[in-house]
Design a protein around this motif. Sequence first.
Motif, PDB file in Angstrom:
ATOM      1  N   GLU A 176       0.833  -1.216   0.000  1.00 20.31           N
ATOM      2  CA  GLU A 176       0.000   0.000   0.000  1.00 20.31           C
ATOM      3  C   GLU A 176       0.865   1.262   0.000  1.00 20.31           C
ATOM      4  O   GLU A 176       0.625   2.199  -0.776  1.00 20.31           O
ATOM      5  CB  GLU A 176      -0.905  -0.011   1.238  1.00 20.31           C
ATOM      6  CG  GLU A 176      -1.815   1.198   1.354  1.00 20.31           C
ATOM      7  CD  GLU A 176      -2.566   1.218   2.674  1.00 20.31           C
ATOM      8  OE1 GLU A 176      -2.885   2.331   3.141  1.00 20.31           O
ATOM      9  OE2 GLU A 176      -2.809   0.144   3.245  1.00 20.31           O
ATOM     10  N   ARG A 179       2.688   1.745  -3.307  1.00 18.88           N
ATOM     11  CA  ARG A 179       1.777   2.162  -4.375  1.00 18.88           C
ATOM     12  C   ARG A 179       1.292   3.602  -4.202  1.00 18.88           C
ATOM     13  O   ARG A 179       1.211   4.359  -5.156  1.00 18.88           O
ATOM     14  CB  ARG A 179       0.580   1.205  -4.415  1.00 18.88           C
ATOM     15  CG  ARG A 179      -0.327   1.415  -5.610  1.00 18.88           C
ATOM     16  CD  ARG A 179      -1.472   0.422  -5.625  1.00 18.88           C
ATOM     17  NE  ARG A 179      -1.064  -0.887  -6.102  1.00 18.88           N
ATOM     18  CZ  ARG A 179      -1.246  -2.025  -5.444  1.00 18.88           C
ATOM     19  NH1 ARG A 179      -1.815  -2.013  -4.260  1.00 18.88           N
ATOM     20  NH2 ARG A 179      -0.857  -3.165  -5.960  1.00 18.88           N
ATOM     21  N   GLU A 180       0.986   3.985  -2.939  1.00 19.08           N
ATOM     22  CA  GLU A 180       0.346   5.284  -2.691  1.00 19.08           C
ATOM     23  C   GLU A 180       1.337   6.402  -2.351  1.00 19.08           C
ATOM     24  O   GLU A 180       1.130   7.551  -2.708  1.00 19.08           O
ATOM     25  CB  GLU A 180      -0.661   5.147  -1.529  1.00 19.08           C
ATOM     26  CG  GLU A 180      -1.757   4.127  -1.757  1.00 19.08           C
ATOM     27  CD  GLU A 180      -2.688   4.506  -2.894  1.00 19.08           C
ATOM     28  OE1 GLU A 180      -2.871   5.723  -3.119  1.00 19.08           O
ATOM     29  OE2 GLU A 180      -3.204   3.593  -3.565  1.00 19.08           O
ATOM     30  N   GLU A 181       2.406   6.065  -1.622  1.00 22.39           N
ATOM     31  CA  GLU A 181       3.342   7.094  -1.154  1.00 22.39           C
ATOM     32  C   GLU A 181       4.793   6.674  -1.390  1.00 22.39           C
ATOM     33  O   GLU A 181       5.572   6.548  -0.451  1.00 22.39           O
ATOM     34  CB  GLU A 181       3.136   7.359   0.345  1.00 22.39           C
ATOM     35  CG  GLU A 181       1.735   7.768   0.750  1.00 22.39           C
ATOM     36  CD  GLU A 181       1.626   7.868   2.256  1.00 22.39           C
ATOM     37  OE1 GLU A 181       1.923   8.959   2.796  1.00 22.39           O
ATOM     38  OE2 GLU A 181       1.278   6.865   2.900  1.00 22.39           O
TER      39      GLU A 181
END
Length: 721
Positions: A176, A179-181
């Motif tokens: 996560e 992918r996001e940060e």
Amino acid sequence: MADAVLEAVLERITFANEETGYTVARVDPGRGGDLVTVVGSLLGAQPGESIRMRGRWGSHPQYGKQFHVDDYTTVLPATIQGIRRYLGSGLIKGIGPVLADRIVTHFGVAALDVIEHEPQRLIEVPKLGPKRTKLIADAWEEQKAIKEVMVFLQGVGVSTSLAVRIYKQYDDKAIEVVREEPYRLANDVWGIGFRTADVIAKAVGIPHDSPQRVKAGLQFTLSEATGDGNCYLPENELIGDAIKILQVDAGLVIECLAELVTEEGVVREVMPDGEPGIYLVAFHRAEISLASQLLRLLRTDEERMPAFQQVDWDRAFAWLGASLEDKQRDAVKLALSRKVAVLTGGPGCGKSFTVRSIVKLAAAKGAKVVLAAPTGRAAKRLTELTGHEARTVHRLLELKPGGDAAYDRDRPLDADLVVVDEASMLDLLLANKLVKAVAPGAHLLLVGDVDQLPSVGAGEVLRDVLSADSPVPNVRLTHIFRQAQQSGVVTNAHRINHGDYPVVQGMPDFFLFPAEEAEDAAALVVDVVANRIPRKFGLKPRTDVQVLAPMHRGPAGAGGLNALLQEALTPSKPDLPERRFGGRVFRVGDKVTQMRNNYDKNVFNGTLGIVTAIDAVEQKLTVRTDEEEDVDYEFGELDELTHAYAMTIHRSQGSEYPCVVIPITTSAWMMLQRNLLYTAVTRAKKLVVLVGSRKAIGQAVRTVGAGRRHTALDHRLARLV
């Protein structure tokens, strides 16, 4: 040629480049024939694993038929023999060949299915208790999770050797966060910088001109500058550097920088030259704090050594029973009567004898003396010199995970006199922590050679404290004592420091072995270290001889020399345990160094040691450090270690070795500076051997340096007077 698929067991890795991921390996397709050579990106795969490789067949003119790997996945073996081999290969922590045999004997082809779905049944295996059963089940789950992260990272073009670190940092949130940060990785995970995070960000769809990317790039540019020793960058220089790295419009960079300043992600301050400077927050705070803490110590009315405010110095020096020259006497008086003082000077000028005299007089008056140095070797030398225990600055302050110190302004050190040797090594952040911990009224003495290279970390603390307008008093010793004049090491150190070519003939402890080409110099270095020095001087190559190179890259750089020296001194043997990590192979007997501060292990950047054990079952490697402590590393932590048969001159600061071998060739032209060669030579206690070209030595001697770092400590000290 069309894509093909090859399934095989990875037998051994013969070569791996950890930067590019390029790997040469031998695999067993299980068809009863010979092993097959595969080449391509296989970093992360371990011997013993069954892997499914996608790629194409080809032929090499020298090595014959090869399989070129484009990508791979790991698969679980399905045969009794394959499962036994897989479990016994050391891939699962807690399972070695003996236990693997027992598990497979008991469960047969269902062994892996039992570990996956019914791990509690492992207790059925003879001599396998509940505690070991749980450890195996946990290790299996962690291995699965790490593999999932690896597969995802492979999909975004990142070396799988970083997967373990990413997983351990974020646990089940790893994918996560990636992918996001993705730019968080550069700050949170050691070994991942902005460039790697940028590759990931692009792969997960973050736009090239995203403010998130530009701000991360600006902070990365500042971070890179601190890695080069700067505490800040002039604003225009920062913007120019960031534009080159980010390849975006100047207007966007300027806009994002203004936002970063507003968000307090960085600090903007007009510097003494009238130009704005941009700091990372931690370095700005540390610089202001260090200046004010030094002034606080200097100005306090408290006095923890009142006996030295009114003393008969002639009587005190007579009591010492040793003759000190005038400047040495001045230094003794200064250290014992002023709250902060600096003692500097080159080799053979009596710094050590002066420090011993200061410590002896202070102890005679009942003062609590605390001694420290930036490295374990320097602390050990200080202990031997004074007869009082010395510790590294990190251990003295009891730095904890996260870098906070147990001792600070609110809980100062119980010391009347704090002496810090090799102070040229103190970077801004460490110096700030140290000075904060000195109690009001206590005396602080910084001892070091200001002509050596400045600290590896940001700042030029010793030079700034010695600046013309600094309020901190100092003494510089310049007289070379007669005994030291007989040493070629001392004589040539001073010649180099004055811009004169060293004397390389007729000296019993200073030699030059000529070699013009870098490859020839590298081969000669190996021969000198492994054969000639041990034969002539009886010194041990691993513990007594240190190769110091101007740079890491190149044939005569520290990286290449480490590979050659390992092969000469610790070659691979059937009965010698070893473990591959990325492009490096660690063997029992290897000389290694720690690459970062690890507060959990209480081991710090630059610590040297010898690999004493490699346990494939428990998946750990043990290093006996120079400080005679055993430190364990899990196999996933081996990127914290690198070989240390050779190291860069910068990394050798604060350490001293019986013998130093210095490859110096024109291939390192950009690095050849006077203070670099001077620092390398002054690391030797008994013997210096230069290997290389006279032209390169001349270049180093003539080149004064690249100028000052961007620091403002000297101005802050002057401004506060």
